[in-house]
Design a protein around this motif. Structure first.
Motif, mmCIF file in Angstrom:
data_model
loop_
_atom_site.group_PDB
_atom_site.id
_atom_site.type_symbol
_atom_site.label_atom_id
_atom_site.label_comp_id
_atom_site.label_asym_id
_atom_site.label_seq_id
_atom_site.Cartn_x
_atom_site.Cartn_y
_atom_site.Cartn_z
ATOM 1 N N ALA A 21 7.393 -19.278 14.481
ATOM 2 C CA ALA A 21 8.381 -18.419 15.133
ATOM 3 C C ALA A 21 8.027 -16.943 14.981
ATOM 4 C CB ALA A 21 9.775 -18.698 14.574
ATOM 5 N N ILE A 22 7.598 -16.546 13.796
ATOM 6 C CA ILE A 22 7.220 -15.144 13.573
ATOM 7 C C ILE A 22 6.030 -14.772 14.441
ATOM 8 C CG2 ILE A 22 6.201 -13.552 11.885
ATOM 9 C CD1 ILE A 22 7.992 -14.967 9.761
ATOM 10 N N SER A 23 5.040 -15.652 14.471
ATOM 11 C CA SER A 23 3.857 -15.381 15.274
ATOM 12 C C SER A 23 4.196 -15.278 16.756
ATOM 13 C CB SER A 23 2.820 -16.486 15.044
ATOM 14 O OG SER A 23 1.666 -16.240 15.794
ATOM 15 N N LEU A 24 4.999 -16.201 17.247
ATOM 16 C CA LEU A 24 5.364 -16.184 18.664
ATOM 17 C C LEU A 24 6.221 -14.972 19.015
ATOM 18 C CD1 LEU A 24 6.123 -19.963 19.275
ATOM 19 C CD2 LEU A 24 4.091 -18.667 19.993
ATOM 20 N N LEU A 27 4.396 -11.933 20.385
ATOM 21 C CA LEU A 27 3.842 -11.886 21.737
ATOM 22 C C LEU A 27 4.640 -10.889 22.558
ATOM 23 C CD1 LEU A 27 3.284 -15.649 22.666
ATOM 24 C CD2 LEU A 27 1.534 -13.933 22.188
ATOM 25 N N ASP A 28 3.956 -10.111 23.319
ATOM 26 C CA ASP A 28 4.615 -9.141 24.183
ATOM 27 C C ASP A 28 5.253 -9.871 25.354
ATOM 28 O OD1 ASP A 28 5.463 -7.009 25.682
ATOM 29 O OD2 ASP A 28 3.461 -6.141 25.959
ATOM 30 N N LYS A 29 6.570 -9.938 25.366
ATOM 31 C CA LYS A 29 7.301 -10.668 26.404
ATOM 32 C C LYS A 29 7.090 -10.055 27.786
ATOM 33 C CE LYS A 29 9.107 -13.298 23.279
ATOM 34 N NZ LYS A 29 8.387 -14.434 22.838
ATOM 35 N N SER A 30 6.746 -8.793 27.838
ATOM 36 C CA SER A 30 6.560 -8.138 29.129
ATOM 37 C C SER A 30 5.123 -8.261 29.637
ATOM 38 C CB SER A 30 6.945 -6.655 29.022
ATOM 39 O OG SER A 30 6.067 -5.997 28.130
ATOM 40 N N SER A 31 4.307 -9.011 28.924
ATOM 41 C CA SER A 31 2.897 -9.114 29.314
ATOM 42 C C SER A 31 2.676 -10.047 30.494
ATOM 43 C CB SER A 31 2.055 -9.588 28.126
ATOM 44 O OG SER A 31 2.419 -10.908 27.780
ATOM 45 N N GLY A 32 3.722 -10.744 30.912
ATOM 46 C CA GLY A 32 3.603 -11.609 32.077
ATOM 47 C C GLY A 32 2.998 -12.973 31.771
ATOM 48 N N ILE A 33 3.047 -13.399 30.513
ATOM 49 C CA ILE A 33 2.523 -14.720 30.152
ATOM 50 C C ILE A 33 3.422 -15.773 30.774
ATOM 51 C CG2 ILE A 33 2.108 -16.328 28.242
ATOM 52 C CD1 ILE A 33 1.452 -13.947 26.489
ATOM 53 N N ASP A 34 2.817 -16.682 31.539
ATOM 54 C CA ASP A 34 3.641 -17.709 32.181
ATOM 55 C C ASP A 34 4.069 -18.767 31.167
ATOM 56 O OD1 ASP A 34 1.637 -19.730 31.935
ATOM 57 O OD2 ASP A 34 0.744 -19.127 33.825
ATOM 58 N N THR A 35 5.035 -19.559 31.577
ATOM 59 C CA THR A 35 5.641 -20.555 30.688
ATOM 60 C C THR A 35 4.616 -21.562 30.188
ATOM 61 O OG1 THR A 35 7.718 -20.316 31.869
ATOM 62 C CG2 THR A 35 7.482 -22.275 30.512
ATOM 63 N N GLU A 36 3.725 -22.006 31.067
ATOM 64 C CA GLU A 36 2.715 -23.001 30.676
ATOM 65 C C GLU A 36 1.799 -22.455 29.586
ATOM 66 O OE1 GLU A 36 -0.955 -25.563 32.602
ATOM 67 O OE2 GLU A 36 0.543 -24.685 33.942
ATOM 68 N N LEU A 37 1.347 -21.227 29.755
ATOM 69 C CA LEU A 37 0.487 -20.620 28.740
ATOM 70 C C LEU A 37 1.260 -20.403 27.450
ATOM 71 C CD1 LEU A 37 -2.161 -19.428 27.799
ATOM 72 C CD2 LEU A 37 -1.507 -17.260 28.885
ATOM 73 N N GLN A 38 2.508 -19.989 27.558
ATOM 74 C CA GLN A 38 3.345 -19.783 26.376
ATOM 75 C C GLN A 38 3.501 -21.090 25.591
ATOM 76 O OE1 GLN A 38 6.902 -17.771 27.509
ATOM 77 N NE2 GLN A 38 7.128 -16.789 25.516
ATOM 78 N N GLU A 39 3.686 -22.211 26.285
ATOM 79 C CA GLU A 39 3.802 -23.517 25.636
ATOM 80 C C GLU A 39 2.498 -23.908 24.951
ATOM 81 O OE1 GLU A 39 5.164 -26.163 28.707
ATOM 82 O OE2 GLU A 39 7.191 -25.327 28.677
ATOM 83 N N SER A 44 -0.550 -24.551 19.962
ATOM 84 C CA SER A 44 -1.708 -24.152 19.168
ATOM 85 C C SER A 44 -1.288 -23.585 17.814
ATOM 86 C CB SER A 44 -2.530 -23.117 19.940
ATOM 87 O OG SER A 44 -3.597 -22.650 19.164
ATOM 88 N N HIS A 45 -0.258 -22.747 17.815
ATOM 89 C CA HIS A 45 0.244 -22.167 16.571
ATOM 90 C C HIS A 45 0.809 -23.251 15.652
ATOM 91 C CE1 HIS A 45 -0.333 -18.431 18.618
ATOM 92 N NE2 HIS A 45 0.318 -17.710 17.725
ATOM 93 N N GLU A 46 1.547 -24.203 16.232
ATOM 94 C CA GLU A 46 2.116 -25.290 15.439
ATOM 95 C C GLU A 46 1.006 -26.132 14.801
ATOM 96 O OE1 GLU A 46 4.726 -27.411 18.057
ATOM 97 O OE2 GLU A 46 6.310 -25.903 17.874
ATOM 98 N N GLU A 47 -0.015 -26.455 15.586
ATOM 99 C CA GLU A 47 -1.128 -27.255 15.068
ATOM 100 C C GLU A 47 -1.880 -26.514 13.969
ATOM 101 O OE1 GLU A 47 -3.322 -28.176 18.621
ATOM 102 O OE2 GLU A 47 -1.941 -29.786 19.189
ATOM 103 N N LEU A 48 -2.081 -25.219 14.153
ATOM 104 C CA LEU A 48 -2.770 -24.431 13.144
ATOM 105 C C LEU A 48 -1.977 -24.378 11.840
ATOM 106 C CD1 LEU A 48 -5.073 -22.590 12.238
ATOM 107 C CD2 LEU A 48 -3.815 -20.670 13.242
ATOM 108 N N ALA A 49 -0.679 -24.121 11.935
ATOM 109 C CA ALA A 49 0.159 -24.053 10.736
ATOM 110 C C ALA A 49 0.174 -25.398 10.013
ATOM 111 C CB ALA A 49 1.582 -23.628 11.105
ATOM 112 N N GLU A 50 0.294 -26.497 10.759
ATOM 113 C CA GLU A 50 0.264 -27.829 10.156
ATOM 114 C C GLU A 50 -1.054 -28.077 9.448
ATOM 115 O OE1 GLU A 50 1.127 -30.828 13.110
ATOM 116 O OE2 GLU A 50 3.057 -29.893 13.573
#
Length: 99
Positions: A21-24, A27-39, A44-50
């Motif tokens: 959650a902290i890492s996510l 992310l700059d919300k105004s950067s235009g990252i689409d939902t698919e990329l955000q997911e 990726s972050h969840e897998e790395l933390a695990e």
């Protein structure tokens, strides 16, 4: 598993969720990252933390090239949280059961 082992795994899951959650949140919300990329980034972050927590638990369980053994001891009882279980395996099982 005993109550203290379950509490440890619950807290490790919470640490994983908090770190993701902290890492996510950075992310700059105004950067235009689409939902698919955000997911994909979240997955990726969840897998790395695990994986990081899993590898640390492997080290505690004795599966490393560390030149000495380590353990997690309950101070009050002086018992090992490793007794009867492989922490790294139980962590993955716990995450799967509590997804």
């Amino acid at each position: 598993m005993d109550e203290k082992q379950v509490l440890l795994l619950e807290n490790l899951k919470l640490i994983k969720e908090t770190c993701v959650a902290i890492s996510l949140s950075k992310l700059d919300k105004s950067s235009g990252i689409d939902t698919e990329l955000q997911e994909k980034i979240e997955t990726s972050h969840e897998e790395l933390a695990e994986e990081v927590i899993y590898r640390i638990l492997e080290l505690i369980d004795g599966y490393s090239d560390l030149a000495f053994e380590v353990d997690l001891i309950v101070k009050e009882t002086k018992s090992s949280l490793r007794d009867g279980i492989e922490l790294h395996d139980k962590f993955i099982d716990f995450l799967a059961m509590n997804a």
